[in-house]
Design a protein around this motif. Sequence first.
Motif, short mmCIF file in Angstrom:
data_model
loop_
_atom_site.label_atom_id
_atom_site.label_comp_id
_atom_site.label_asym_id
_atom_site.label_seq_id
_atom_site.Cartn_x
_atom_site.Cartn_y
_atom_site.Cartn_z
N VAL A 96 86.49 6.89 -17.97
CA VAL A 96 85.22 6.31 -18.41
C VAL A 96 84.06 7.24 -18.07
CG1 VAL A 96 83.59 4.42 -18.05
CG2 VAL A 96 86.03 3.93 -18.28
N HIS A 97 84.01 7.68 -16.81
CA HIS A 97 82.92 8.57 -16.40
C HIS A 97 83.05 9.94 -17.05
CE1 HIS A 97 80.45 6.42 -13.45
NE2 HIS A 97 81.52 5.72 -13.19
N GLY A 98 84.27 10.39 -17.28
CA GLY A 98 84.46 11.67 -17.95
C GLY A 98 83.98 11.64 -19.39
N LEU A 99 84.34 10.57 -20.12
CA LEU A 99 83.88 10.44 -21.50
C LEU A 99 82.36 10.32 -21.55
CD1 LEU A 99 86.59 8.01 -22.94
CD2 LEU A 99 86.24 10.40 -23.57
N SER A 100 81.81 9.55 -20.61
CA SER A 100 80.35 9.42 -20.54
C SER A 100 79.69 10.77 -20.28
CB SER A 100 79.97 8.43 -19.43
OG SER A 100 78.59 8.47 -19.17
N HIS A 101 80.29 11.54 -19.38
CA HIS A 101 79.76 12.87 -19.05
C HIS A 101 79.76 13.77 -20.29
CE1 HIS A 101 80.25 16.67 -16.32
NE2 HIS A 101 79.06 16.61 -16.88
N LEU A 102 80.87 13.80 -21.01
CA LEU A 102 80.98 14.63 -22.20
C LEU A 102 80.05 14.15 -23.32
CD1 LEU A 102 84.86 15.11 -22.29
CD2 LEU A 102 83.17 16.83 -21.65
N PHE A 103 79.78 12.83 -23.31
CA PHE A 103 78.98 12.20 -24.37
C PHE A 103 77.48 12.19 -24.03
CE2 PHE A 103 77.89 8.35 -27.03
CZ PHE A 103 78.26 8.91 -28.24
N ASN A 104 77.14 12.66 -22.82
CA ASN A 104 75.76 12.55 -22.31
C ASN A 104 74.69 13.06 -23.27
OD1 ASN A 104 76.05 11.18 -19.94
ND2 ASN A 104 75.78 12.94 -18.59
N SER A 105 74.94 14.20 -23.87
CA SER A 105 73.91 14.81 -24.71
C SER A 105 73.56 13.93 -25.91
CB SER A 105 74.34 16.20 -25.19
OG SER A 105 75.54 16.13 -25.94
N SER A 106 74.47 13.03 -26.29
CA SER A 106 74.25 12.17 -27.45
C SER A 106 73.13 11.17 -27.23
CB SER A 106 75.54 11.40 -27.80
OG SER A 106 76.59 12.31 -28.05
N VAL A 107 72.70 11.00 -25.97
CA VAL A 107 71.61 10.06 -25.70
C VAL A 107 70.36 10.46 -26.47
CG1 VAL A 107 70.65 11.20 -23.66
CG2 VAL A 107 70.52 8.72 -23.86
N PHE A 108 70.19 11.75 -26.76
CA PHE A 108 69.01 12.19 -27.51
C PHE A 108 69.07 11.73 -28.96
CE2 PHE A 108 68.77 15.16 -23.93
CZ PHE A 108 67.42 15.03 -23.61
N VAL A 109 70.26 11.59 -29.52
CA VAL A 109 70.39 11.04 -30.87
C VAL A 109 69.93 9.59 -30.89
CG1 VAL A 109 72.01 10.47 -32.72
CG2 VAL A 109 72.29 12.60 -31.44
N PHE A 110 70.33 8.82 -29.86
CA PHE A 110 69.94 7.41 -29.80
C PHE A 110 68.45 7.25 -29.53
CE2 PHE A 110 74.41 7.34 -27.94
CZ PHE A 110 74.99 7.20 -29.19
N ILE A 111 67.89 8.15 -28.71
CA ILE A 111 66.44 8.10 -28.46
C ILE A 111 65.68 8.39 -29.75
CG2 ILE A 111 64.53 9.27 -27.29
CD1 ILE A 111 66.41 9.64 -24.89
N LEU A 112 66.13 9.40 -30.49
CA LEU A 112 65.47 9.73 -31.76
C LEU A 112 65.59 8.58 -32.75
CD1 LEU A 112 63.99 11.85 -33.48
CD2 LEU A 112 66.24 12.66 -34.25
N LEU A 113 66.80 8.01 -32.87
CA LEU A 113 67.02 6.87 -33.78
C LEU A 113 66.12 5.70 -33.40
CD1 LEU A 113 70.83 6.37 -34.54
CD2 LEU A 113 68.95 6.45 -36.17
N MET A 114 66.13 5.34 -32.12
CA MET A 114 65.33 4.22 -31.66
C MET A 114 63.84 4.48 -31.93
SD MET A 114 64.78 2.94 -27.75
CE MET A 114 63.99 4.51 -27.40
N SER A 115 63.40 5.70 -31.70
CA SER A 115 62.00 6.03 -31.90
C SER A 115 61.60 5.89 -33.37
CB SER A 115 61.73 7.47 -31.44
OG SER A 115 62.09 7.64 -30.10
N LEU A 116 62.40 6.48 -34.26
CA LEU A 116 62.08 6.42 -35.68
C LEU A 116 62.16 4.99 -36.22
CD1 LEU A 116 63.96 9.62 -36.92
CD2 LEU A 116 61.51 9.36 -36.50
N LEU A 117 63.17 4.24 -35.80
CA LEU A 117 63.33 2.88 -36.30
C LEU A 117 62.30 1.92 -35.71
CD1 LEU A 117 67.23 2.51 -36.35
CD2 LEU A 117 65.68 2.92 -38.26
N SER A 118 61.68 2.31 -34.60
CA SER A 118 60.65 1.44 -34.03
C SER A 118 59.46 1.30 -34.98
CB SER A 118 60.17 2.00 -32.68
OG SER A 118 59.42 3.20 -32.85
#
Length: 523
Positions: A322-344
């Motif tokens: 779980v923590h390993g997948l989260s670690h590898l997936f960490n950079s994707s948080v910027f995609v979600f921040i961008l999506l959330m920002s634009l959709l706001s």
Amino acid sequence: MFNWGDALGFEHYFAHLLAKLILIVYGLSLVLILFYSILQLSLAVKYKRSKAIEKKKRPEFDPKTAPYVTIQLPMYNEYYVAERVIERVAQMDYPQDKLEIQVLDDSTDETVDVIARKVKEVKEKYGVDIKHIHRTNRIGYKAGALDSALPDAKGEFVAIFDVDFLPDVDFLQKTMPQFEDPEVGVVQTRWGHINKDYSMLTELQAFGLNGHFAIEQGGRNAAGHFINFNGTGGVWRIKCIEEAGGWEHDTLTEDLDLSYRAQIKGWKFSYLEDVIAPAELPITMSALKGQQHRWMKGGAECFRKMAKRLLTAKGVKTADRVHGLSHLFNSSVFVFILLMSLLSLPVLHIKDSFSDLNYFIKFGSIFIMSTLFLMYYYWTSYRDKTEDKPKTLFQFIKRFVQFLTIMMGLSLSNAIAVLEGYMGIKTSFVRTPKFNVAAKVEGKVENKYDKKSISLITIGEGILFLVFGFTAINRLAFGDLGMVPFHLMLSIGYGTVFFYSIAEVRPALFSFVPKFSTSNVNA
């Protein structure tokens, strides 16, 4: 009042359906950001608990039993800093008959001659076993250089330092005793910051990196989860590299890739938080964006490559998966921040048009919860603490808001890098330009390797600065304050990144932009 359906020319039913779909994607982005922040919070808790536990006494260094070590210094066109790191590692306090230095030079300019002269000089001056290995191609970039020189290494262990690092002379004395445990394949140390006080930009980078090296590395290591070699400032057991399959160059973050392959094979990693390897932070926005692009894209490439292997590997604990997948997936948080920002932006109009969907919009408070969790994460790692706790807390909150604002401003550039990684779009390894600066100097600091240009991403950042700024002012005028702070932070973040990117290319046009000086941040 603005009506969502009328503006789009849709019948009410279809407008309502589209609004629901937007809210679902918006909500999903919020939930994924919350999940990321919860995992970061859990690491902060584990880190604090580990600090309360009495540490085992570390094995002491004994020069009589010290193993043979090869130091590798990969570099490419590093005219400004090549001599500095060679001079420093040549002074390493370690038995000379058990130490070898390989300068891995892929340079294509006058740096080749600079390195050759310096290698000859330190060899005569210190009597150290040092070799200048010059490749005439850049196959595999840094990973290729490390891999091609490894068969000729005399050591059982290899210490790696990027060209901007200045390790203490007792670095090997502090790290090598950890390898008395035959299961330890890597020892990673914490990065220090030579030029932390250079500007606001370097202050904020140090703030973010301290979070990674304290909480992520320290928390994961304390809990027994997978951590990563950070590409420099660490030592590998060569047998570990070989058993993990060696350096591969199909991702931009070869260090993260090899780290996971080694730990899946059962090798242990040791993280020494109190051993510091000082390094230089990027001092320009273009250099920072280039570094961030490489890290974010490389992280996404490693997720593509390693996720299935991590899920199916035998002998890996569920928590580590779980923590390993989260670690590898960490950079994707910027995609979600961008999506959330634009959709706001459409979410605001959905709120005006469909009162029955307002209950869903209230879940936007999840972002506040995520921010509080991340605030605790960074507070735990905050290193500039004083005895005056109220003053320290105020300084931290100010620095955290500044950091979060700039990270929001980098979300477009970083999100595009992540998407490139997932889509398999290949680009060359662009190393971060080094300036050989430690303190602010008068006048402009030149670096011929720091290529600056106005890209489509920079134009996009300027547009988002205007859009979010207008939205914040407009909502403020009408008394709808719910998202005003969020949109103001986005506008300031994108505006800061945009104006400094433009100012570096066309300084005369933006002479009104204040310098990134430490006076802006040292409260």
